[in-house]
Design a protein around this motif. Structure first.
Motif, PDB file in Angstrom:
ATOM      1  N   LYS A 159      28.461  -8.581  -9.523  1.00 29.54           N
ATOM      2  CA  LYS A 159      28.693  -7.438  -8.615  1.00 29.54           C
ATOM      3  C   LYS A 159      28.578  -7.912  -7.171  1.00 29.54           C
ATOM      4  O   LYS A 159      27.485  -8.286  -6.714  1.00 29.54           O
ATOM      5  N   LEU A 160      29.696  -7.887  -6.462  1.00 30.52           N
ATOM      6  CA  LEU A 160      29.674  -8.318  -5.058  1.00 30.52           C
ATOM      7  C   LEU A 160      29.803  -7.112  -4.134  1.00 30.52           C
ATOM      8  O   LEU A 160      30.582  -6.195  -4.404  1.00 30.52           O
ATOM      9  N   LEU A 161      29.065  -7.176  -3.046  1.00 27.27           N
ATOM     10  CA  LEU A 161      29.258  -6.174  -1.991  1.00 27.27           C
ATOM     11  C   LEU A 161      29.646  -6.928  -0.722  1.00 27.27           C
ATOM     12  O   LEU A 161      28.925  -7.833  -0.277  1.00 27.27           O
ATOM     13  N   ILE A 162      30.786  -6.576  -0.161  1.00 26.92           N
ATOM     14  CA  ILE A 162      31.194  -7.161   1.121  1.00 26.92           C
ATOM     15  C   ILE A 162      31.116  -6.061   2.171  1.00 26.92           C
ATOM     16  O   ILE A 162      31.702  -4.985   1.995  1.00 26.92           O
ATOM     17  N   ILE A 163      30.341  -6.321   3.220  1.00 26.80           N
ATOM     18  CA  ILE A 163      30.214  -5.309   4.271  1.00 26.80           C
ATOM     19  C   ILE A 163      31.143  -5.709   5.410  1.00 26.80           C
ATOM     20  O   ILE A 163      30.950  -6.750   6.046  1.00 26.80           O
ATOM     21  N   GLY A 164      32.150  -4.900   5.629  1.00 28.91           N
ATOM     22  CA  GLY A 164      33.184  -5.222   6.608  1.00 28.91           C
ATOM     23  C   GLY A 164      32.733  -4.989   8.037  1.00 28.91           C
ATOM     24  O   GLY A 164      31.693  -4.370   8.292  1.00 28.91           O
ATOM     25  N   ASP A 165      33.564  -5.495   8.953  1.00 39.22           N
ATOM     26  CA  ASP A 165      33.231  -5.334  10.365  1.00 39.22           C
ATOM     27  C   ASP A 165      34.378  -4.616  11.091  1.00 39.22           C
ATOM     28  O   ASP A 165      34.453  -3.400  11.066  1.00 39.22           O
ATOM     29  N   ASN A 166      35.299  -5.370  11.664  1.00 34.54           N
ATOM     30  CA  ASN A 166      36.294  -4.753  12.544  1.00 34.54           C
ATOM     31  C   ASN A 166      37.633  -4.483  11.866  1.00 34.54           C
ATOM     32  O   ASN A 166      38.000  -5.153  10.904  1.00 34.54           O
ATOM     33  N   ALA A 167      38.360  -3.533  12.456  1.00 31.07           N
ATOM     34  CA  ALA A 167      39.760  -3.337  12.070  1.00 31.07           C
ATOM     35  C   ALA A 167      40.490  -4.648  12.343  1.00 31.07           C
ATOM     36  O   ALA A 167      40.087  -5.434  13.184  1.00 31.07           O
ATOM     37  N   GLY A 168      41.550  -4.894  11.627  1.00 36.56           N
ATOM     38  CA  GLY A 168      42.301  -6.149  11.789  1.00 36.56           C
ATOM     39  C   GLY A 168      41.631  -7.268  11.016  1.00 36.56           C
ATOM     40  O   GLY A 168      42.214  -7.843  10.090  1.00 36.56           O
ATOM     41  N   GLU A 169      40.366  -7.499  11.335  1.00 35.13           N
ATOM     42  CA  GLU A 169      39.567  -8.514  10.629  1.00 35.13           C
ATOM     43  C   GLU A 169      39.586  -8.273   9.120  1.00 35.13           C
ATOM     44  O   GLU A 169      39.505  -9.225   8.332  1.00 35.13           O
ATOM     45  N   ILE A 170      39.683  -7.012   8.722  1.00 30.61           N
ATOM     46  CA  ILE A 170      39.580  -6.707   7.290  1.00 30.61           C
ATOM     47  C   ILE A 170      40.763  -7.251   6.495  1.00 30.61           C
ATOM     48  O   ILE A 170      40.651  -7.453   5.290  1.00 30.61           O
ATOM     49  N   VAL A 171      41.896  -7.540   7.180  1.00 22.74           N
ATOM     50  CA  VAL A 171      43.015  -8.189   6.483  1.00 22.74           C
ATOM     51  C   VAL A 171      42.584  -9.590   6.033  1.00 22.74           C
ATOM     52  O   VAL A 171      42.932 -10.047   4.943  1.00 22.74           O
ATOM     53  N   PHE A 172      41.809 -10.238   6.879  1.00 16.98           N
ATOM     54  CA  PHE A 172      41.291 -11.577   6.555  1.00 16.98           C
ATOM     55  C   PHE A 172      40.300 -11.488   5.389  1.00 16.98           C
ATOM     56  O   PHE A 172      40.227 -12.373   4.550  1.00 16.98           O
TER      57      PHE A 172
END
Lengths: 296, 296
Positions: A159-172
């Motif tokens: 079970k992985l949790l990825i906590i995102g940051d900025n718009a745009g960056e989330i494509v990466f």
């Protein structure tokens, strides 16, 4: 990480920049500065910078009446990053260590940030971070770029949790998620975005715009601050956080607010301010993959 | 020049740096920041940055109990500049336009500043400013380096007032004064320093340490702010100011506080902050000789 006194001048700077960004007049900008100044004596330095961020950006929103001054910027960042997507996928496909390249790209994407610097020099940054020279540097300073540990943790976690940051960056981040799905079967990935607009942080809308929801379950932290303060997060998010086998946190704001957590978290970000760089004993602009905390 | 909103983050930065310089603990530093924050809503942006300076540096002094935290720095700057004195005199002596070289050195000396940057790269700066290349640049941008007008005004003026800026820098001013005395007979030169300690601004003691009193009458502005606000200066100083045929003002702080004066003043300084550089439409680090105001 606790706020430093040096954060205070920077908060005022960010407030003025954001107020201008929201089209506030000089008078309104002064009003915002005054409100923040009034609040400063009541603010303890025992809170993390992102918690202060709520005061700063919340005041700008309240005074200007603009709930989401960065909406257009976020749309633009998403569009730009989506245009890069095919090239980035190709870069991963032709690399010797696909996971490493995907991790590096996920960090490079963290350059998309309006909270601190207004540059969007993504292409240059990708080139720099993926260069053989830079890989050698990262390999040497293992403490701050612990890829072997990241890989080890990833292998054994379901079970992985990825906590995102900025718009745009989330494509990466999407590319990293797709790579993990390709490499390992049976992983369950949850991706967290912010609940309410704060700077250019990604919201549910951004996750959908960028196609994250195709490979991961997207949830929100329940918060509108540029970081994760567990005691204030939604119950759902806290449950996901506690149950995850591995937590990957993107960006400086999430690091600043989570770094005193007991739980082990793998932080992927670029050191963007002198205070964080000094805390980590690294240089500004350094690429960080830090696994910190007690193993879960 | 009025304060800009951008000055506010910078004030906090300066307060923290000075508090540290005065040996204040983190708690005391926060106390200083809080006091300044409380005062900000009551501060109008119609005052000049040096008037705000009084609030900043005054608060640091009051809270830390250190009346003159920069005393040691000032002694060191004076000593360093006095060591350079023979070389600087020789530079002037062998130059084709002695007055121009003396003026350029007086501006180069303005790099000795602790209010904004902590560098003391005097040798490099002198080399840069005196280079043939730099002279050509200055000649081209006449608006901000109006040496012909400076020379014309100097020729026809009998009573000169030079308003000094920092410790150390005043040795460079002494060279300019000595050059003026050598070139023209019958000039009466008054040199003004600050009355009370403020940052590293020169006081009467510094003027004596640096030998200014050998060639000029030294007076004080009557103030302890890093600039000259005429309505608050001593009556004696205001009389000297009004009676002078030519006023030469050194440093950015004096420019910021005097620039809305009607009286013509020749400002000699280096543009050290982005706000001043943007006001003058020049770059940071530019060498300024600006004659501004109505001719007396």
């Amino acid at each position: 990480m606790k706020a430093y006194l040096e954060c205070i001048p920077c908060f005022f700077k960010q407030a003025i920049e954001t107020a201008r960004f929201a089209g506030a007049s000089r008078k309104t900008q002064k009003k915002i500065v005054d409100r923040i100044a009034k609040a400063i004596p009541g603010v303890s330095l025992n809170i993390s910078p992102p918690e202060m961020g709520e005061l700063i950006y919340g005041t700008v929103s309240k005074v200007t009446g603009k709930r989401d001054p960065f909406r257009k910027v976020k749309d633009k960042s998403n569009k730009l990053a989506l245009e890069l997507y095919p090239d980035l996928k190709a870069k991963v496909a032709r690399s010797r260590d696909r996971l490493l390249t995907a991790v590096e790209l996920a960090i490079a994407g963290n350059i998309i940030d309006y909270g601190i610097e207004n540059t969007l020099n993504v292409g240059e940054e990708i080139k720099r971070i993926l260069s053989a020279e830079h890989r050698a540097i990262k390999k040497e300073r293992k403490r701050l770029f612990n890829y072997p540990k990241f890989k080890r943790l990833l292998k054994k976690s379901d079970k992985l949790l990825i906590i995102g940051d900025n718009a745009g960056e989330i494509v990466f981040d999407r590319i990293l998620i797709e790579e993990i799905m390709d490499l390992y079967s049976g992983k369950e990935i949850t991706y967290a975005v912010k609940e309410k607009p704060i700077i250019n942080d990604a919201l549910m809308k951004d996750a959908r715009q960028c196609g994250i929801d195709r490979s991961a379950k997207v949830v929100s932290t329940g918060l509108g601050i540029p970081g994760v303060v567990l005691k204030s997060c939604s119950k759902d998010f806290v449950r996901i956080f506690r149950r995850a086998d591995m937590i990957i946190s993107k960006g400086q704001g999430n690091f600043e607010s989570l770094s005193e957590q007991k739980r082990e978290v793998c932080y992927l970000f670029m050191a963007k301010c002198p205070v964080v760089a000094s805390e980590l004993r690294c240089d500004m602009g350094d690429v960080i993959l830090l696994c910190q905390g007690r193993e879960g």
